[in-house]
Design an enzyme around this catalytic site. Structure first.
Site, short mmCIF file in Angstrom:
data_model
loop_
_atom_site.label_atom_id
_atom_site.label_comp_id
_atom_site.label_asym_id
_atom_site.label_seq_id
_atom_site.Cartn_x
_atom_site.Cartn_y
_atom_site.Cartn_z
N GLU A 83 -9.77 0.15 4.57
CA GLU A 83 -10.07 -0.35 3.23
C GLU A 83 -9.70 -1.84 3.12
OE1 GLU A 83 -7.54 1.40 0.33
OE2 GLU A 83 -8.80 0.85 -1.38
N HIS A 84 -8.46 -2.16 3.50
CA HIS A 84 -7.96 -3.54 3.46
C HIS A 84 -7.54 -3.98 4.85
CE1 HIS A 84 -6.70 -1.76 -0.54
NE2 HIS A 84 -7.43 -2.78 -0.95
N HIS B 221 1.81 2.94 -3.27
CA HIS B 221 0.79 3.56 -4.14
C HIS B 221 0.96 5.06 -4.25
CE1 HIS B 221 -2.13 0.85 -5.79
NE2 HIS B 221 -2.31 0.22 -4.67
N HIS C 168 -54.04 13.97 -0.90
CA HIS C 168 -53.62 12.58 -0.66
C HIS C 168 -54.81 11.76 -0.13
CE1 HIS C 168 -49.56 14.20 -0.98
NE2 HIS C 168 -49.04 13.00 -0.84
N GLN D 132 0.83 -1.21 0.00
CA GLN D 132 0.00 0.00 0.00
C GLN D 132 0.86 1.26 0.00
OE1 GLN D 132 -3.38 -0.07 -0.51
NE2 GLN D 132 -2.78 -2.20 -0.83
N ASP E 42 -6.12 -7.54 -5.22
CA ASP E 42 -6.09 -6.39 -6.13
C ASP E 42 -6.25 -6.82 -7.59
OD1 ASP E 42 -5.79 -4.38 -4.31
OD2 ASP E 42 -3.60 -4.32 -4.42
#
Lengths: 428, 428
Positions: A326-327, A261, A419, A258, A360
């Site tokens: 996230e992971h 990235h 209504h 990670q 991934d």
């Protein structure tokens, strides 16, 4: 990288600061994106051409607005057999996983003879954003396009910036494998705006998905409601919960997968073994020196990385929930009891032989996942992002007689006489 | 109200103008909301107190920040038996319909021995916005709160403005029936911001749903990503597709049941019978004169209403899809073939005895539905809005040997060596 110990006096405060640290877009990005969206909405193709010249340094009228599907096929055929096979394996597994996400329609009749249900239908058109340049990821093409196709979307559009006019053959090959219908050489906030509002060249779509930089993420946020979007995406994150029986080199590689990235990515290790923590920290430093992405990984790890010592792994789990990562890797012999404690995470990777990176690319589940603690309320990309549900209702006179009077009473109490009348008039 | 005929020469242009007509918030609202959100984020309770004094004309420190659950019970017990029964019937039917929306977890092992799946979990806390004043709707409380409870949300918060400090007993009674856990007397954009960021008094929630005016809708849009939201809501809409065998009074009442909501509401009739169209137009005018909401209905019908003549009802259906209406009535003997043609609609009401209003209150499906053509990509509120999915993956050495090399090849092709290494290191 910070080192914390959950038994230290100052831990609660330090951990809360880690949870709340913002690594996302600032107001300047928001203002610039607002301006770009307005220009594309008002000027259409003229704005797209100007902004592409400005940001991507090429003239769409010369380099071409579209990329032909024949070019995608050629790019695919130009790959090595190994890469072609890898793309095909990934596409097949992603397709199988996502096909099982298709929801079932409902059509029930209850004891009052009232028919109720819901039908799911795909959106007419979807747009997939694919980053260009350094972050040109064929895996993103597959992860966004295949769920749309699995949902039944008829028109699948891809936009991708081609800085200086250069296209990425891997991205084109992935577009071929995924069955993308139209491709445009535009990127940034301007591409998202074009997909949302449409221009003379690009017909509008109903949903825009796909990762991008802060400008792309902000454009999606601002255009939410004009189109559907997947989720505002922030920097990538991984949390690894690992005991001391792991190979520190393996866990270091996972943390770096990670960190490489982006400088804003975040990697966090929870472990119950202080000596193991030291070994992982050393392995991270040693591996960074060997990586072509080492500079990025270094910045990310130094600024955002953390190693947190806990008395035992279950103690880590409520802390993981606060991060809502996230992971999440659970690297131990029996990961199931820890997994059962997880409430908030985008995707979980169980055991010692499930590195996050395998998810991934080729495992099947989607790699587009909620970041920035959004796993508290959001899910990874799925076929549901490309579909919508229409509820329906059918009453006969006796069904209306059974429940209509209650509707009349409530409508009158709410001060909505029309209504009430629309029901009461049928009860006479 | 405009009258159109789909066989006229200028129809395409006129209908496109109708489809594209915007009835929503302007930039001034957006700027003011940005300012309010910033104040609540920075100043918390101080900002809430100031803004409530400004907009709702009462001092929270005197009138009280919260509404007790005992007050909700008292309000419920103070209702007429008829209204209590109506609320209970509505709550029961809504609970039954939404309980069936709970998604199933997945846990599969494939031919390679790779375990893949997904688990659904509720969000920890949800906030429901309930408008105050004129538009104080107990039905909205039920429609937002009950799906959250059906999802398994542990902490359910309600916010509602109490102009001049006055609470609406019907809203409190509905909160009692729905099982709301906490209630705060705040409204507007400031209430949404408080739910998103939290203040000293109001702990933050994970999802905010519920209708509101343009300021509330804009606040939700701007805070999307900080919290989950249901959908940006615009003015209400109804499209009625009706043949000449309907009672024009019934259809007029249905059209007015949306027109009475707000001056920006929209009611559209498609019919294949010109004489019936005339009768409905006359009935609308006559009924407006009898309604306590007549002024609003008049404005809405005059400004946004439409009657569109088509050669036959199936011809209307592609036009309906372009409008992607929130509510769609198919008022004819056999509505099924028309229903099968619908691609984009929030909720569909089949046959002559299914007025839209019965769905607003007691039928069971949700009345929070996508407006402003968003049924192209969005769905009505459901338990899914209060849940999220965590995907998971578990590989053993042989599973990793089967698919790991493809992940390595793709990671290297993408220029992400740490991704590749985290897989390759386990394949040795």
């Amino acid at each position: 990288m910070i080192r914390l110990d959950s038994t230290d006096a100052g831990f609660t405060q330090a951990f809360t600061a880690l949870v709340n640290a913002r690594r996302e877009a600032d107001d300047d990005v928001a203002r610039n994106v607002t301006h770009i969206i307005k220009r594309v909405r008002d000027e259409g193709d003229v704005a797209l051409r100007d902004l592409t010249r400005l940001f991507d340094k090429h003239d769409l009228d010369r380099s071409g607005w579209t990329i032909d599907r024949a070019d995608c096929l050629a790019a695919y055929e130009g790959l090595t057999p190994e890469l072609r096979a890898a793309l095909e394996l990934a596409a097949e597994r992603i397709a199988v996983y996502h096909a099982k996400q298709r929801p079932e329609d409902r059509d029930d009749t209850d004891a009052q003879g009232i028919r109720l249900g819901a039908r799911w239908t795909p959106v007419d058109a979807a747009g997939v954003y694919v980053p260009g340049g350094r972050a040109a990821y064929p895996s993103s093409v597959l992860m966004n396009a295949i769920p749309a196709k699995a949902a039944g979307v008829r028109r699948l559009v891809m936009v991708t910036p081609t800085p200086n006019g250069e296209v990425n053959p891997l991205v084109l090959a992935a577009a071929h494998v995924a069955g993308v219908d139209e491709l445009y050489r535009v990127g940034g906030a301007q591409a998202v705006a074009a997909l949302a509002y449409g221009t003379d060249t690009i017909a509008p779509v109903d949903v825009v998905t796909g990762p991008g930089n802060a400008w792309v993420a902000e454009a999606k946020r601002q255009l939410y409601g004009v189109v559907g979007i997947d989720m505002v995406a922030g920097p990538s994150e991984i949390v690894v919960v690992a005991d001391g029986k792991n190979d520190p080199e393996w866990i270091a590689a996972d943390l770096l997968s990670q960190a490489e990235h982006d400088p804003t990515s975040q990697s966090i290790l929870f472990t119950d073994d202080a000596a193991f923590a030291d070994k992982v920290a050393a392995a991270v430093d040693a591996q960074i020196a060997t990586l072509s992405t080492g500079a990025t990984a270094r910045t990310s790890w130094d600024a955002n990385g953390a190693i947190i010592l806990v008395p035992d792994l279950p103690t880590a789990m409520p802390l993981v929930d606060r991060l809502a990562p996230e992971h999440l890797e659970l690297a131990c012999d029996d990961a199931e009891p820890l997994f059962d404690m997880v409430r908030h995470a985008g995707s979980v990777f169980l055991g010692r032989y499930t590195p996050e990176a395998v998810g991934d690319y080729v495992a099947g589940p989607n790699h587009v996942l909620p970041t920035g603690r959004r796993a508290r309320f959001a899910s990874g990309l799925s076929v549901l992002d490309f579909m919508k549900r229409t509820s329906f209702l059918s009453l006969d006179p006796s069904g209306l007689a059974a429940i209509g009077p209650a509707a009349v009473a409530l409508a009158e109490a709410e001060g909505l006489p029309a209504h009430a009348k629309s029901v009461a008039i049928r009860l006479k």
